[in-house]
Scaffold this motif. Sequence first.
Motif, PDB file in Angstrom:
ATOM      1  N   UNK A   1       0.778  -1.225   0.000  1.00 30.40           N
ATOM      2  CA  UNK A   1       0.000   0.000   0.000  1.00 30.40           C
ATOM      3  C   UNK A   1       0.811   1.277   0.000  1.00 30.40           C
ATOM      4  N   UNK A   2       2.138   1.175   0.038  1.00 32.04           N
ATOM      5  CA  UNK A   2       2.987   2.369   0.044  1.00 32.04           C
ATOM      6  C   UNK A   2       2.806   3.153  -1.247  1.00 32.04           C
ATOM      7  N   UNK A   3       2.861   4.476  -1.142  1.00 29.86           N
ATOM      8  CA  UNK A   3       2.700   5.343  -2.303  1.00 29.86           C
ATOM      9  C   UNK A   3       4.002   5.436  -3.090  1.00 29.86           C
ATOM     10  N   UNK A   4       3.880   5.235  -4.405  1.00 30.89           N
ATOM     11  CA  UNK A   4       5.034   5.286  -5.301  1.00 30.89           C
ATOM     12  C   UNK A   4       4.756   6.307  -6.401  1.00 30.89           C
ATOM     13  N   UNK A   5       5.600   7.314  -6.488  1.00 32.95           N
ATOM     14  CA  UNK A   5       5.471   8.320  -7.538  1.00 32.95           C
ATOM     15  C   UNK A   5       5.993   7.733  -8.841  1.00 32.95           C
TER      16      UNK A   5
ATOM     17  N   UNK B   1       1.764  12.803  -8.279  1.00 32.12           N
ATOM     18  CA  UNK B   1       2.202  14.049  -7.655  1.00 32.12           C
ATOM     19  C   UNK B   1       2.903  13.753  -6.342  1.00 32.12           C
ATOM     20  N   UNK B   2       3.903  14.556  -6.056  1.00 38.30           N
ATOM     21  CA  UNK B   2       4.656  14.374  -4.825  1.00 38.30           C
ATOM     22  C   UNK B   2       3.845  14.819  -3.611  1.00 38.30           C
ATOM     23  N   UNK B   3       3.953  14.075  -2.554  1.00 38.65           N
ATOM     24  CA  UNK B   3       3.319  14.423  -1.277  1.00 38.65           C
ATOM     25  C   UNK B   3       4.197  13.861  -0.168  1.00 38.65           C
ATOM     26  N   UNK B   4       3.949  14.290   1.060  1.00 40.54           N
ATOM     27  CA  UNK B   4       4.749  13.821   2.186  1.00 40.54           C
ATOM     28  C   UNK B   4       4.653  12.314   2.370  1.00 40.54           C
TER      29      UNK B   4
ATOM     30  N   UNK C   1      10.087   6.654  -5.691  1.00 36.54           N
ATOM     31  CA  UNK C   1       9.911   7.123  -7.063  1.00 36.54           C
ATOM     32  C   UNK C   1      10.382   6.007  -7.985  1.00 36.54           C
ATOM     33  N   UNK C   2       9.577   5.679  -8.997  1.00 35.28           N
ATOM     34  CA  UNK C   2      10.005   4.723 -10.007  1.00 35.28           C
ATOM     35  C   UNK C   2       9.973   5.445 -11.346  1.00 35.28           C
TER      36      UNK C   2
ATOM     37  N   UNK D   1      11.536  16.599  -6.220  1.00 37.30           N
ATOM     38  CA  UNK D   1      11.132  16.984  -4.866  1.00 37.30           C
ATOM     39  C   UNK D   1      11.052  15.765  -3.950  1.00 37.30           C
ATOM     40  N   UNK D   2      10.494  14.669  -4.462  1.00 34.38           N
ATOM     41  CA  UNK D   2      10.340  13.464  -3.648  1.00 34.38           C
ATOM     42  C   UNK D   2      11.699  12.857  -3.300  1.00 34.38           C
ATOM     43  N   UNK D   3      12.589  12.805  -4.288  1.00 32.38           N
ATOM     44  CA  UNK D   3      13.916  12.217  -4.058  1.00 32.38           C
ATOM     45  C   UNK D   3      14.709  13.064  -3.068  1.00 32.38           C
ATOM     46  N   UNK D   4      14.639  14.366  -3.229  1.00 30.80           N
ATOM     47  CA  UNK D   4      15.373  15.255  -2.316  1.00 30.80           C
ATOM     48  C   UNK D   4      14.818  15.185  -0.891  1.00 30.80           C
ATOM     49  N   UNK D   5      13.547  14.763  -0.779  1.00 32.88           N
ATOM     50  CA  UNK D   5      12.935  14.617   0.542  1.00 32.88           C
ATOM     51  C   UNK D   5      13.242  13.256   1.164  1.00 32.88           C
TER      52      UNK D   5
END
Length: 329
Positions: A92-96, A117-120, A125-126, A143-147
């Motif tokens: 269930x983990x979110x994957x951008x 879309x990126x979110x907290x 990321x794939x 943004x997601x990778x840098x986070x």
Amino acid sequence: MTDSLLAAYDAVLFDLDGTVYHGTQVIPGAPETVKAARDHGTPVRFVTNNASKAPAEVVEHLVGLGMPADTDEVHTSAQAAVVLLRERLEPGAEVLVVGTESLAAEVAQAGLKPVRENAESVQAVVQGHSPDNTWAALAEACLAIRAGALWVACNVDATLPSERGLLPGNGSMVAALRTATDVEPLVAGKPEPLLFETAAKSAGAEHPLVVGDRLDTDIAGGVAAGMDSLVVLSGVATPKQLVEAVPAERGTYLAADLTALTSTLEELKIGPRPGWTAEAGDDAVVVTGEGNDLDLLRALCHAAWESGKTTVQGDGEAAKAALARLGLA
């Protein structure tokens, strides 16, 4: 065919782009060669770094080019990427997703949640090839990778063969994100061995042969997986690249295209060849003799790899002419 290259292995793992076809154009003789393998009883697998198409779409494309295939015979870098994600994430983990809808569907089928879309809450990321990938999609991934999100690249092919020539591949887009984030992705496809290992296992093969046109992905992946390989010159690889290949990118056999599978091992093996002498001198590998151009290249690669010398000289008109035809003058 008992002494052919085909008879020496218990499965053939074909690359697609540049090996079996160029975009919508089939490589001459490919359907007949695949059929010969099947008629011989040798399992066939199609192993591709292209993550833009689902296995069913790859099968449809192959059938349209005259090569019947089944989805179980297709192994893509998108599937390999999802394996890596599933091993590292909770269900269930979110994957951008930066890529096609078929890549997003692979993520969903693995019990993960694809988002655009990126979110907290994004945990990974794939990234796979898509002609519709945009700056906006790369920005979301950045943004997601840098986070701190896990970053999985389906492949890092800098170029993609097409009937028009080489086009930007997924690796070119990965390079943009690498520059923007200072992060290295986890790579799922070739040259990592996972795709080849999975394909060989599905065929029940212990001694498979890899057939491909790229040294840095197909051949390097085969070497990493401990498998013999046939380099074909129908796609990306050039004679110059072959002569200069590092140990991790050196094939076992060399041919113009995949139709050579019905030729004998001795005809195709990289090494000394009748008619040609390739010997390392003080500054270069010196070639003498006459005969088949590909035999010259097989002998030349052997001498260059053994000596570490990649400069080439022809001694005699026949040798000079052959080197010129190979682009090595």
